[in-house]
Design a protein around this motif. Structure first.
Motif, mmCIF file in Angstrom:
data_model
loop_
_atom_site.group_PDB
_atom_site.id
_atom_site.type_symbol
_atom_site.label_atom_id
_atom_site.label_comp_id
_atom_site.label_asym_id
_atom_site.label_seq_id
_atom_site.Cartn_x
_atom_site.Cartn_y
_atom_site.Cartn_z
ATOM 1 N N TYR A 89 22.193 -10.325 18.157
ATOM 2 C CA TYR A 89 21.849 -11.608 18.229
ATOM 3 C C TYR A 89 21.617 -12.361 19.292
ATOM 4 N N ALA A 90 22.714 -11.869 20.126
ATOM 5 C CA ALA A 90 22.702 -12.570 21.612
ATOM 6 C C ALA A 90 21.648 -11.985 22.348
ATOM 7 N N PHE A 91 21.336 -10.869 22.209
ATOM 8 C CA PHE A 91 20.266 -10.190 23.061
ATOM 9 C C PHE A 91 18.885 -10.423 22.393
ATOM 10 N N ALA A 92 18.902 -10.871 21.305
ATOM 11 C CA ALA A 92 17.441 -11.263 20.638
ATOM 12 C C ALA A 92 16.889 -12.535 20.977
ATOM 13 N N LYS A 93 18.077 -13.634 20.921
ATOM 14 C CA LYS A 93 17.639 -15.253 20.858
ATOM 15 C C LYS A 93 18.409 -15.911 21.843
ATOM 16 N N TYR A 94 19.217 -15.018 22.676
ATOM 17 C CA TYR A 94 19.647 -15.931 23.872
ATOM 18 C C TYR A 94 19.014 -15.455 25.209
ATOM 19 N N ARG A 95 19.095 -16.448 26.176
ATOM 20 C CA ARG A 95 18.580 -16.288 27.523
ATOM 21 C C ARG A 95 19.751 -16.465 28.388
ATOM 22 N N THR A 154 15.965 -5.998 14.548
ATOM 23 C CA THR A 154 16.025 -6.655 13.262
ATOM 24 C C THR A 154 15.881 -8.119 13.612
ATOM 25 N N ILE A 155 17.012 -8.686 14.275
ATOM 26 C CA ILE A 155 16.992 -10.154 14.474
ATOM 27 C C ILE A 155 15.647 -10.791 15.273
ATOM 28 N N ALA A 156 15.206 -9.957 16.138
ATOM 29 C CA ALA A 156 14.101 -10.412 16.977
ATOM 30 C C ALA A 156 12.817 -11.043 16.227
ATOM 31 N N ALA A 157 12.716 -10.348 14.905
ATOM 32 C CA ALA A 157 11.516 -10.843 13.995
ATOM 33 C C ALA A 157 11.808 -12.105 13.568
ATOM 34 N N ILE A 158 13.038 -12.760 13.509
ATOM 35 C CA ILE A 158 13.351 -13.948 12.880
ATOM 36 C C ILE A 158 12.594 -14.945 13.811
ATOM 37 N N PRO A 159 11.806 -16.001 13.198
ATOM 38 C CA PRO A 159 11.094 -17.119 13.967
ATOM 39 C C PRO A 159 12.236 -18.014 14.749
ATOM 40 N N ASP A 160 11.887 -18.437 15.843
ATOM 41 C CA ASP A 160 12.863 -19.057 16.571
ATOM 42 C C ASP A 160 13.078 -20.573 16.070
ATOM 43 N N GLU A 161 11.793 -21.009 15.047
ATOM 44 C CA GLU A 161 11.922 -22.233 14.551
ATOM 45 C C GLU A 161 13.015 -22.289 13.385
ATOM 46 N N LEU A 162 13.304 -21.441 12.806
ATOM 47 C CA LEU A 162 14.342 -21.536 12.029
ATOM 48 C C LEU A 162 15.961 -21.718 12.540
ATOM 49 N N LEU A 163 15.868 -21.167 13.545
ATOM 50 C CA LEU A 163 17.255 -21.466 14.364
ATOM 51 C C LEU A 163 17.348 -22.897 15.078
ATOM 52 N N ASP A 164 16.061 -23.201 15.529
ATOM 53 C CA ASP A 164 15.903 -24.719 16.053
ATOM 54 C C ASP A 164 16.196 -25.731 14.776
ATOM 55 N N GLY A 271 15.574 -2.095 4.330
ATOM 56 C CA GLY A 271 15.916 -2.157 5.828
ATOM 57 C C GLY A 271 15.267 -1.440 6.776
ATOM 58 N N ILE A 272 14.954 -0.215 6.729
ATOM 59 C CA ILE A 272 14.473 0.647 7.226
ATOM 60 C C ILE A 272 13.017 0.160 7.609
ATOM 61 N N LEU A 273 12.226 -0.049 6.423
ATOM 62 C CA LEU A 273 11.054 -0.688 6.750
ATOM 63 C C LEU A 273 11.023 -1.916 7.187
ATOM 64 N N ALA A 274 11.881 -2.666 7.296
ATOM 65 C CA ALA A 274 11.856 -4.152 7.778
ATOM 66 C C ALA A 274 12.089 -3.872 9.297
ATOM 67 N N GLY A 275 12.986 -2.885 9.804
ATOM 68 C CA GLY A 275 13.413 -2.499 10.988
ATOM 69 C C GLY A 275 12.390 -1.775 11.778
ATOM 70 N N SER A 276 11.243 -1.448 11.131
ATOM 71 C CA SER A 276 10.240 -0.831 11.710
ATOM 72 C C SER A 276 9.132 -1.564 12.317
ATOM 73 N N VAL A 277 9.338 -2.744 11.734
ATOM 74 C CA VAL A 277 7.979 -3.784 12.354
ATOM 75 C C VAL A 277 8.658 -5.072 12.806
ATOM 76 N N LYS A 278 7.875 -5.515 13.570
ATOM 77 C CA LYS A 278 8.427 -6.693 14.312
ATOM 78 C C LYS A 278 7.489 -7.607 14.570
#
Length: 279
Positions: A89-95, A154-164, A271-278
């Motif tokens: 999560y930190a690597f995907a959504k934080y700078r 996997t987490i990188a595919a989550i829209p940032d708008e949900l977190l905001d 999970g395998i299918l979800a992790g294979s597509v971003k």
């Protein structure tokens, strides 16, 4: 064109399934055969008997191996499932400064063969007086690079708008992770759980190096020394007897993973299918 599978595709899949499942079926069925029949007529279906299992439990400390493996699996698996999603999560959504460099170093460790790390890890365990302890079995590799990479993708595919939206509602960062991110990545977590369980359950190289006493041996170490234990505990044990008990022990060791995979099969595939597509 219709996307419905054709008849010949079913035939090919059935044949492939038979090829892969036959060795498992043979091992399970042969474990219930008299030891002599396993060698003299391996393809026959003799009357079922539990003699191989009774002898195996008497000759081999497989219960200790199961107990140690269960303890390592629960604690080490829990650490992996807690810390690796947080790191991903930190690597995907934080700078933060050095983020790409640090993530590159994490990925670089994936290129190191396991055998290269054994001697440094063993020296470290010796310096900490952790040889022949559960700490040596649990802590090394509990937070691994592959799990962090898997969770990051996997987490990188989550829209940032949900977190905001969660931040606007006043949720803390950990609350956003627990209440927003975790429900969305549940298929990826299930896939990671299956992979982690398989890796810990089947791990042999590190446990056989880190511990050398029977009290801390994991199941895979017990299975590897099973033939020697049988011949040592039973004077004059013949080849057929050893094979019967080996098949009995292998069949028991197979069941937990088989049950876990059957129960989590749908989540694992999703999970395998979800992790294979971003995206």
């Amino acid at each position: 064109m219709s996307s419905r599978p054709r008849f010949w595709q079913y035939v090919v899949l059935i044949l492939l399934a038979a090829v892969f499942l036959y060795p498992i079926w043979w091992a399970l069925s042969s474990s219930f055969k008299p030891a002599a029949d396993i060698i003299s007529d391996p393809l026959s279906l003799s009357g079922p008997t539990l003699d191989n299992y009774r002898a195996m439990f008497a000759d081999v400390p497989i219960g200790t191996g199961f107990a140690n493996t269960a303890l390592v699996l629960l604690v080490k698996g829990a650490m992996t499932m807690f810390f690796c999603p947080l790191a991903g999560y930190a690597f995907a959504k934080y700078r933060f400064p050095g983020k790409d460099l640090l993530f590159g170093l994490v990925l670089l460790t994936l290129m190191l063969p396991t055998l290269v790390l054994i001697i440094p890890l063993l020296l470290e365990m010796s310096a900490l007086n952790w040889v022949n302890t559960y700490q040596a079995l649990i802590l090394p590799g509990s937070v691994d690079a592959f799990s962090i990479f898997w969770m990051r993708q996997t987490i990188a595919a989550i829209p940032d708008e949900l977190l905001d939206a969660g931040r606007v509602d006043g949720a803390s960062e950990f609350a956003i992770f627990a209440r927003v991110v975790v429900p969305v990545i549940r298929p990826g977590l299930a896939a990671l759980a299956v992979l982690t369980t398989m890796n810990i359950y089947n791990d042999f190289v590190w446990p056989v190096v880190a511990v050398n006493d029977e009290a801390h041996q994991t199941l895979q170490v017990v299975l590897a020394t099973l033939a020697q234990d049988i011949t040592a505990n039973r004077i004059g044990a013949d080849f057929a007897t050893v094979w019967g008990e080996l098949l009995a022990a292998g069949s028991i060791a197979l069941l937990p993973l088989l049950i876990i995979f059957i129960l989590l099969q749908r989540h694992f595939i999703n999970g395998i299918l979800a992790g294979s597509v971003k995206g």
